[in-house]
Write a protein that holds these residues in place. Structure first.
Motif, short mmCIF file in Angstrom:
data_model
loop_
_atom_site.label_atom_id
_atom_site.label_comp_id
_atom_site.label_asym_id
_atom_site.label_seq_id
_atom_site.Cartn_x
_atom_site.Cartn_y
_atom_site.Cartn_z
N TRP A 37 53.13 43.22 24.35
CA TRP A 37 52.91 41.81 24.05
C TRP A 37 53.30 41.01 25.28
CZ3 TRP A 37 51.44 40.81 18.84
CH2 TRP A 37 51.52 41.94 18.01
N VAL A 38 52.38 40.21 25.81
CA VAL A 38 52.62 39.49 27.06
C VAL A 38 52.26 38.01 26.86
CG1 VAL A 38 52.10 39.35 29.51
CG2 VAL A 38 52.04 41.57 28.37
N ALA A 39 53.16 37.14 27.28
CA ALA A 39 52.90 35.70 27.25
C ALA A 39 52.34 35.27 28.60
CB ALA A 39 54.17 34.93 26.93
N PHE A 40 51.28 34.47 28.56
CA PHE A 40 50.66 33.92 29.76
C PHE A 40 50.81 32.41 29.71
CE2 PHE A 40 48.77 38.05 29.33
CZ PHE A 40 48.63 38.51 30.63
N TRP A 73 46.93 34.77 20.71
CA TRP A 73 47.26 33.62 19.86
C TRP A 73 47.72 32.47 20.74
CZ3 TRP A 73 48.48 38.63 18.97
CH2 TRP A 73 48.06 39.20 17.75
N GLN A 74 47.45 31.25 20.30
CA GLN A 74 48.01 30.08 20.96
C GLN A 74 49.34 29.72 20.32
OE1 GLN A 74 45.64 26.55 20.42
NE2 GLN A 74 45.58 26.72 18.20
N VAL A 90 49.38 37.54 24.19
CA VAL A 90 48.30 38.55 24.15
C VAL A 90 48.88 39.90 23.74
CG1 VAL A 90 46.47 39.68 25.45
CG2 VAL A 90 47.05 37.29 25.94
N LYS A 91 48.19 40.56 22.85
CA LYS A 91 48.56 41.90 22.38
C LYS A 91 47.68 42.93 23.07
CE LYS A 91 48.72 44.62 18.06
NZ LYS A 91 48.44 44.57 16.59
N LEU A 142 53.63 35.83 13.62
CA LEU A 142 52.18 35.98 13.64
C LEU A 142 51.59 35.36 12.38
CD1 LEU A 142 51.66 39.64 14.91
CD2 LEU A 142 51.56 37.53 16.24
N PRO A 143 50.48 34.65 12.48
CA PRO A 143 49.91 34.00 11.29
C PRO A 143 49.16 35.00 10.42
CG PRO A 143 48.48 33.64 13.17
CD PRO A 143 49.69 34.38 13.70
#
Length: 263
Positions: free
Chosen positions: A137-140, A172-173, A160-161, A213-214
């Motif tokens: 799992w990485v945040a951009f 996801w935003q 991003v997964k 996560l939704p």
């Protein structure tokens, strides 16, 4: 039927207001340089700077290893996570554009650089990563005060997964209230908690944001905010402690690593 005004008011309060948590400082260590973040394992913590790393004993912060990039190829390491005796550091070319990112891998025993994985061009700079339930799992991040050449602001920040082999699966935003809390910057640190929730920080504020996560749609669900002693930036939850939530964070202006307990 008569209603209690107080009871009605309490029923309207957000869950995090009615059941507030916060981080309580346990100890702090002032070091020579603490600028980007900290990672932790059972015996040591690791200070992450733009182009260097230091390894310290958890008991007294004694420095036992150091690594510095001598190639000029690394520009901006952001955060790190320890997995199976390897320190995975998230790196980007921030503030350059176009944005490119990579995962740099180090041996935790010696801090020797042992591997790299290029994420290449992405609509954002990678700031934090974690491995959870068999996936990366990485945040951009995108920034409103340094909008990209394509005109993206911090609303374009995403989680991003990937598969364990780095194939992109989903993204996801972040919710609007968290983007406002990040503004004008973006998310700087994050990890999955033992409770199956996502914990993340912004750039400056002493706050930890809890997300989920939704069950539908593409926006992460906001759960609560936890006040912290440390600032934003990259942090770590000490996973070697099973019955408590022990947080390692930093204050970059005065170069402290701060250990606290969330309760």
């Amino acid at each position: 039927m008569r209603f209690s005004y107080l009871a009605l008011l309490i029923s309207w309060l957000p869950l995090h207001t009615a059941f507030a948590q916060q981080a309580h400082e346990l100890r702090r260590f002032q070091l020579k340089e603490v600028k980007q973040g900290v990672a932790v394992d059972a015996t040591h913590f690791y200070v992450i700077n733009n182009t260097s790393l230091t390894k310290h004993a958890k008991a007294n912060a004694r420095q036992v290893a150091v690594w510095k990039d001598t190639t000029g190829l690394l520009k901006h390491m952001n955060s790190g996570v320890v997995l199976d005796r390897k320190l995975y550091c998230v790196h980007s070319n921030y503030p350059a554009v176009p944005m490119v990112s990579s995962i740099e891998i180090f041996d935790t025993e010696t801090l020797r650089h042992i591997g790299t994985h290029s994420l290449g061009f992405f609509p954002g700079s990678a700031t934090w990563a974690d491995f959870y339930e068999g996936h990366w799992w990485v945040a951009f991040a995108n920034y409103s005060d340094k909008a990209s050449a394509e005109g993206r602001d911090n609303r374009w920040t995403m989680l991003v997964k990937f598969t364990k082999n780095w194939e992109r699966l989903e993204s996801w935003q972040f919710p609007a209230n968290i983007l406002q809390a990040f503004a004008p910057k973006s998310t700087s640190g994050g990890t999955w908690g033992k409770d199956g929730l996502i914990y993340c920080t912004g750039h400056d504020k002493p706050e930890l944001y809890v997300l989920q996560l939704p069950d539908r749609g593409s926006t992460l669900k906001y759960i609560k905010t936890i006040p912290t002693v440390s600032e934003g930036q990259a942090f770590a939850i000490d996973r070697s402690v099973k019955d408590k939530v022990i947080l390692y964070g930093i204050t970059r202006n005065d170069n402290y690593v701060i250990v606290s307990e969330v309760k």
